[in-house]
Design a protein around this motif. Sequence first.
Motif, PDB file in Angstrom:
ATOM      1  N   TYR A 183      -1.698  -3.759  11.954  1.00 12.16           N
ATOM      2  CA  TYR A 183      -1.116  -2.656  12.704  1.00 12.16           C
ATOM      3  C   TYR A 183      -1.226  -1.345  11.911  1.00 12.16           C
ATOM      4  CZ  TYR A 183       2.065   0.179  15.466  1.00 12.16           C
ATOM      5  OH  TYR A 183       2.607   1.173  16.233  1.00 12.16           O
ATOM      6  N   ALA A 184      -1.023  -1.417  10.585  1.00 14.39           N
ATOM      7  CA  ALA A 184      -1.179  -0.223   9.746  1.00 14.39           C
ATOM      8  C   ALA A 184      -2.606   0.310   9.853  1.00 14.39           C
ATOM      9  CB  ALA A 184      -0.838  -0.547   8.294  1.00 14.39           C
ATOM     10  N   GLU A 185      -3.574  -0.590   9.839  1.00 12.58           N
ATOM     11  CA  GLU A 185      -4.976  -0.173   9.972  1.00 12.58           C
ATOM     12  C   GLU A 185      -5.222   0.464  11.339  1.00 12.58           C
ATOM     13  OE1 GLU A 185      -9.442  -2.014   9.370  1.00 12.58           O
ATOM     14  OE2 GLU A 185      -7.839  -3.367   9.948  1.00 12.58           O
ATOM     15  N   THR A 186      -4.666  -0.138  12.391  1.00 13.82           N
ATOM     16  CA  THR A 186      -4.815   0.399  13.740  1.00 13.82           C
ATOM     17  C   THR A 186      -4.222   1.806  13.822  1.00 13.82           C
ATOM     18  OG1 THR A 186      -4.776  -1.809  14.714  1.00 13.82           O
ATOM     19  CG2 THR A 186      -4.199   0.029  16.174  1.00 13.82           C
ATOM     20  N   LEU A 187      -3.059   1.988  13.210  1.00 10.51           N
ATOM     21  CA  LEU A 187      -2.434   3.321  13.209  1.00 10.51           C
ATOM     22  C   LEU A 187      -3.318   4.343  12.506  1.00 10.51           C
ATOM     23  CD1 LEU A 187       1.268   2.433  12.350  1.00 10.51           C
ATOM     24  CD2 LEU A 187       0.430   3.392  14.503  1.00 10.51           C
ATOM     25  N   CYS A 188      -3.835   3.970  11.345  1.00  7.91           N
ATOM     26  CA  CYS A 188      -4.625   4.909  10.537  1.00  7.91           C
ATOM     27  C   CYS A 188      -5.964   5.252  11.175  1.00  7.91           C
ATOM     28  CB  CYS A 188      -4.843   4.349   9.140  1.00  7.91           C
ATOM     29  SG  CYS A 188      -3.319   4.280   8.172  1.00  7.91           S
ATOM     30  N   PHE A 245       0.855  -1.178   0.000  1.00 10.74           N
ATOM     31  CA  PHE A 245       0.000   0.000   0.000  1.00 10.74           C
ATOM     32  C   PHE A 245       0.888   1.224   0.000  1.00 10.74           C
ATOM     33  CE2 PHE A 245       0.949  -0.005   4.475  1.00 10.74           C
ATOM     34  CZ  PHE A 245       0.705  -1.292   4.919  1.00 10.74           C
ATOM     35  N   GLU A 246       0.367   2.300  -0.570  1.00 10.85           N
ATOM     36  CA  GLU A 246       1.132   3.541  -0.638  1.00 10.85           C
ATOM     37  C   GLU A 246       1.298   4.069   0.784  1.00 10.85           C
ATOM     38  OE1 GLU A 246       2.143   4.321  -3.675  1.00 10.85           O
ATOM     39  OE2 GLU A 246       0.773   3.001  -4.746  1.00 10.85           O
ATOM     40  N   THR A 247       2.528   4.255   1.207  1.00  6.89           N
ATOM     41  CA  THR A 247       2.740   4.749   2.564  1.00  6.89           C
ATOM     42  C   THR A 247       3.306   6.164   2.538  1.00  6.89           C
ATOM     43  OG1 THR A 247       4.965   3.804   2.674  1.00  6.89           O
ATOM     44  CG2 THR A 247       3.168   2.464   3.539  1.00  6.89           C
ATOM     45  N   GLN A 271      -2.892  15.749  10.725  1.00  6.49           N
ATOM     46  CA  GLN A 271      -2.052  16.038   9.561  1.00  6.49           C
ATOM     47  C   GLN A 271      -1.374  14.773   9.058  1.00  6.49           C
ATOM     48  OE1 GLN A 271      -1.761  18.890   7.629  1.00  6.49           O
ATOM     49  NE2 GLN A 271      -0.802  17.363   6.340  1.00  6.49           N
ATOM     50  N   GLU A 272      -0.911  13.932   9.970  1.00  5.53           N
ATOM     51  CA  GLU A 272      -0.274  12.684   9.553  1.00  5.53           C
ATOM     52  C   GLU A 272      -1.273  11.766   8.851  1.00  5.53           C
ATOM     53  OE1 GLU A 272       3.280  12.136  12.831  1.00  5.53           O
ATOM     54  OE2 GLU A 272       1.224  11.704  13.463  1.00  5.53           O
ATOM     55  N   LYS A 273      -2.505  11.737   9.338  1.00  3.14           N
ATOM     56  CA  LYS A 273      -3.543  10.930   8.675  1.00  3.14           C
ATOM     57  C   LYS A 273      -3.814  11.467   7.270  1.00  3.14           C
ATOM     58  CE  LYS A 273      -5.752   9.214  12.841  1.00  3.14           C
ATOM     59  NZ  LYS A 273      -6.954   9.139  13.659  1.00  3.14           N
ATOM     60  N   LEU A 274      -3.842  12.795   7.123  1.00  9.38           N
ATOM     61  CA  LEU A 274      -4.008  13.380   5.786  1.00  9.38           C
ATOM     62  C   LEU A 274      -2.842  13.015   4.878  1.00  9.38           C
ATOM     63  CD1 LEU A 274      -5.411  16.940   6.535  1.00  9.38           C
ATOM     64  CD2 LEU A 274      -6.565  15.081   5.331  1.00  9.38           C
ATOM     65  N   ASP A 275      -1.633  13.014   5.428  1.00 11.82           N
ATOM     66  CA  ASP A 275      -0.461  12.625   4.641  1.00 11.82           C
ATOM     67  C   ASP A 275      -0.600  11.183   4.148  1.00 11.82           C
ATOM     68  OD1 ASP A 275       0.623  15.122   5.126  1.00 11.82           O
ATOM     69  OD2 ASP A 275       2.015  14.414   6.679  1.00 11.82           O
ATOM     70  N   VAL A 276      -1.105  10.312   5.012  1.00 14.49           N
ATOM     71  CA  VAL A 276      -1.301   8.908   4.635  1.00 14.49           C
ATOM     72  C   VAL A 276      -2.355   8.806   3.534  1.00 14.49           C
ATOM     73  CG1 VAL A 276      -2.112   6.645   5.452  1.00 14.49           C
ATOM     74  CG2 VAL A 276      -0.523   7.988   6.857  1.00 14.49           C
ATOM     75  N   ILE A 277      -3.453   9.507   3.693  1.00 15.47           N
ATOM     76  CA  ILE A 277      -4.515   9.477   2.678  1.00 15.47           C
ATOM     77  C   ILE A 277      -3.994  10.035   1.357  1.00 15.47           C
ATOM     78  CG2 ILE A 277      -6.723  10.522   2.008  1.00 15.47           C
ATOM     79  CD1 ILE A 277      -7.457  10.367   5.042  1.00 15.47           C
ATOM     80  N   ASN A 278      -3.266  11.136   1.421  1.00 11.93           N
ATOM     81  CA  ASN A 278      -2.766  11.782   0.207  1.00 11.93           C
ATOM     82  C   ASN A 278      -1.631  11.016  -0.460  1.00 11.93           C
ATOM     83  OD1 ASN A 278      -4.623  13.874   0.238  1.00 11.93           O
ATOM     84  ND2 ASN A 278      -3.340  15.112   1.584  1.00 11.93           N
TER      85      ASN A 278
END
Length: 139
Positions: free
Chosen positions: A49-54, A24-26, A62-69
């Motif tokens: 764990y990636a899902e739990t973090l997100c 997945f794009e990280t 802002q970090e969540k937006l970075d992940v989405i973007n």
Amino acid sequence: MIPSIQQLNKETPQNFIEAVNTLFETAPPLADRLLAARPYESYLQLIDYAETLCLGNELNDQEKLDVINAHPRIGASKTGLSAMSLKEQGYSERQGAVSSEDEKINTELARLNQVKNHFLSIINAFILNLYNYLAFPSS
């Protein structure tokens, strides 16, 4: 090719992130935390764990937006996509040229994105006004 989970746990930070990017794009906030949480017993554990973090509170907004973007935008040019993203989207090779069909789809997606953004700005203004009304009632 994705290495075994045992090998992934031993990879250098750069190789680890490159391997995870095939899943997945990280964005750096997600990649850094996945790297720091090694070792993993399975890919399923890494993905969970990636899902739990997100979805949790460890990443700020802002970090969540970075992940989405970090994920390619629908209708965006194919030139910046990874090989896995190209394959996932049904393209057999990296193509710089946009077909006429793709151009029509991109034009419609751009129009729909404008409508969506306008609608979201109206909703955001409404929510802000509602918050102000509830938080600071007039006497």
